[in-house]
Design a protein around this motif. Structure first.
Motif, short mmCIF file in Angstrom:
data_model
loop_
_atom_site.label_atom_id
_atom_site.label_comp_id
_atom_site.label_asym_id
_atom_site.label_seq_id
_atom_site.Cartn_x
_atom_site.Cartn_y
_atom_site.Cartn_z
N ALA A 147 0.82 -1.21 0.00
CA ALA A 147 0.00 0.00 0.00
C ALA A 147 0.86 1.26 0.00
O ALA A 147 0.32 2.37 -0.04
CB ALA A 147 -0.93 0.00 1.21
N ALA A 148 2.16 1.12 0.03
CA ALA A 148 3.08 2.26 0.07
C ALA A 148 3.06 3.03 -1.25
O ALA A 148 2.75 2.48 -2.32
CB ALA A 148 4.50 1.77 0.36
N PRO A 149 3.44 4.30 -1.19
CA PRO A 149 3.57 5.08 -2.43
C PRO A 149 4.88 4.77 -3.13
O PRO A 149 5.86 4.36 -2.50
CB PRO A 149 3.56 6.53 -1.92
N SER A 150 4.87 4.94 -4.43
CA SER A 150 6.10 4.81 -5.22
C SER A 150 5.99 5.75 -6.41
O SER A 150 4.90 6.15 -6.80
CB SER A 150 6.31 3.37 -5.70
N MET A 151 7.12 6.09 -6.98
CA MET A 151 7.13 7.03 -8.10
C MET A 151 6.24 6.53 -9.23
O MET A 151 6.41 5.41 -9.73
CB MET A 151 8.56 7.23 -8.60
N HIS A 152 5.26 7.33 -9.61
CA HIS A 152 4.30 7.01 -10.66
C HIS A 152 3.56 5.70 -10.37
O HIS A 152 3.05 5.05 -11.28
CB HIS A 152 4.97 6.93 -12.02
N ASN A 153 3.51 5.31 -9.10
CA ASN A 153 2.84 4.07 -8.68
C ASN A 153 3.34 2.86 -9.47
O ASN A 153 2.57 1.96 -9.82
CB ASN A 153 1.31 4.20 -8.83
N ALA A 154 4.65 2.83 -9.70
CA ALA A 154 5.24 1.71 -10.43
C ALA A 154 5.36 0.45 -9.59
O ALA A 154 5.52 -0.65 -10.12
CB ALA A 154 6.62 2.10 -10.97
N GLN A 155 5.34 0.61 -8.25
CA GLN A 155 5.38 -0.53 -7.33
C GLN A 155 6.59 -1.44 -7.61
O GLN A 155 6.45 -2.61 -7.96
CB GLN A 155 4.08 -1.32 -7.39
N PRO A 156 7.80 -0.91 -7.44
CA PRO A 156 9.01 -1.62 -7.89
C PRO A 156 9.58 -2.58 -6.86
O PRO A 156 10.78 -2.55 -6.55
CB PRO A 156 9.98 -0.45 -8.14
N TRP A 157 8.76 -3.44 -6.28
CA TRP A 157 9.21 -4.29 -5.18
C TRP A 157 8.82 -5.74 -5.41
O TRP A 157 7.87 -6.07 -6.13
CB TRP A 157 8.63 -3.78 -3.87
N LYS A 158 9.57 -6.59 -4.76
CA LYS A 158 9.26 -8.02 -4.68
C LYS A 158 9.54 -8.48 -3.24
O LYS A 158 10.39 -7.89 -2.56
CB LYS A 158 10.13 -8.84 -5.63
N PHE A 159 8.85 -9.52 -2.81
CA PHE A 159 9.02 -10.03 -1.45
C PHE A 159 9.21 -11.55 -1.50
O PHE A 159 8.57 -12.24 -2.31
CB PHE A 159 7.81 -9.70 -0.58
N ARG A 160 10.05 -12.05 -0.64
CA ARG A 160 10.18 -13.48 -0.42
C ARG A 160 10.11 -13.75 1.07
O ARG A 160 10.71 -13.02 1.86
CB ARG A 160 11.52 -14.01 -0.96
N TYR A 161 9.36 -14.78 1.41
CA TYR A 161 9.28 -15.17 2.82
C TYR A 161 9.88 -16.56 2.97
O TYR A 161 9.50 -17.50 2.25
CB TYR A 161 7.83 -15.18 3.31
#
Length: 330
Positions: free
Chosen positions: A20-34
């Protein structure tokens, strides 16, 4: 001692909060591993979502990922876990930005959980704010929020606000002379009801806000010269409240620090009843970025300009499905 492994539903819920975090131009440049065996999240960067024209150094990309990291910490604390965090833990893996180990029950002194209700309430607002002053107590609290994350926040005085607005106008002029600069905007904006309704990322046209008819607020017009049917016009505030967020250094770790501080500030501001937006336009030009800094401040490097005030909250913008950004390992 590591926490017991989480079930897939809980892991997905934590990552959903993080994204739900903001990112530049809402590009959402993240990945997660658990990693179940050790109860640890890895926060990684998605290099397919870089912006070669607007963010060639990936500074803004790291800031966005830092904001998502902070949300993950808040969500973990809210769920009762102590989020032990390390930035850039593996020098050989530059795409691994942070690890968050759920290291046992949340400690009484951890102050993250109270911010949780703001995660879903915080939305970037490109609407007019009032000219009402922000109480000094709230300003001081937001400056303290930045310090708790290792950054600094400075509310600009009237003359420096005018300087910042001049730099934004300079950036807009430079953009108009460089067609490449608008390529990133075109890639990450969604115009048209059908496209906006089905996209999982980017900025939909309903989140552009009204076209500015008058006023001084530094609100980027993501439509440019493109037509947006039904878009309204509005008069924005004449005395925008702007604040500089900065760090002592200007490396990847500093950018992640700035992202976490930015999100803490935005969440606390939301709980205080403020509307918020981010202004990075002048920071995208290296020759302008140095001039954004307040000359009387000890702040080393400005990482973001925040616009805060009392006004309409922004709309919910799309998010990528959790299954697209999350892997769960044994």
């Amino acid at each position: 001692m590591s926490a017991r492994p989480l079930d897939a539903k809980t892991v997905a819920a934590l990552v959903s909060d993080a994204t739900a975090a903001p990112s530049m131009h809402n590009a959402q440049p993240w990945k997660f591993r658990y990693f179940r065996a050790v109860g640890t999240f890895h926060v990684r960067v998605d290099m397919e979502r870089t912006m070669p024209h607007s963010d060639p150094t990936t500074r803004a990309l790291h800031i966005g990922c830092g904001a998502a990291l902070f949300n993950l910490r808040v969500a973990a604390a809210h769920a009762g876990w102590e989020p032990a965090t390390r930035l850039l833990p593996d020098p050989a893996d530059s795409e691994l930005l942070a690890t968050v180990e759920l290291a046992g029950p949340v400690r009484p002194e951890t102050d993250l959980a109270p911010l949780y209700p703001a995660i879903r309430r915080r939305h970037t607002s490109r609407y007019p704010f009032s000219d009402e002053d922000i109480p000094q107590a709230i300003q001081d609290a937001l400056c303290g929020a930045a310090l708790r994350e290792g950054a600094r926040l400075l509310f600009s005085d009237a003359w420096h606000v005018e300087s910042l607005l001049d730099l934004v106008h300079d950036a807009e002029g430079r953009d108009s002379l460089d067609p490449g600069q608008f390529q990133d905007v075109v890639r990450w904006t969604r115009i048209g009801a059908d496209i906006a309704a089905t996209s999982a990322d980017g900025i939909p046209d309903y989140a552009f806000g009204p076209r500015k008819q008058d006023g001084k607020a530094p609100v980027r017009d993501f439509a440019g010269r493109r037509a947006v049917p039904g878009r309204e016009v509005a008069i924005f505030e004449k005395k925008p409240h702007l604040a500089l967020l900065g760090t002592t250094g200007d490396r990847a770790e500093d950018w992640l620090t700035a992202g976490q501080a930015m999100e803490r500030i935005l969440l606390e501001a939301t709980l205080d009843g403020l509307a918020t937006s981010l202004t990075s336009h002048a920071l995208e030009w290296p020759e302008l970025r140095w001039a954004v800094r307040h000359p009387q401040s000890a702040m080393g490097y400005v990482q973001m300009v925040l616009r805060l005030g009392y006004g309409k909250q922004g709309p919910v913008t799309p998010r990528r499905p959790v299954e697209d950004v999350l892997d769960i390992e044994p």
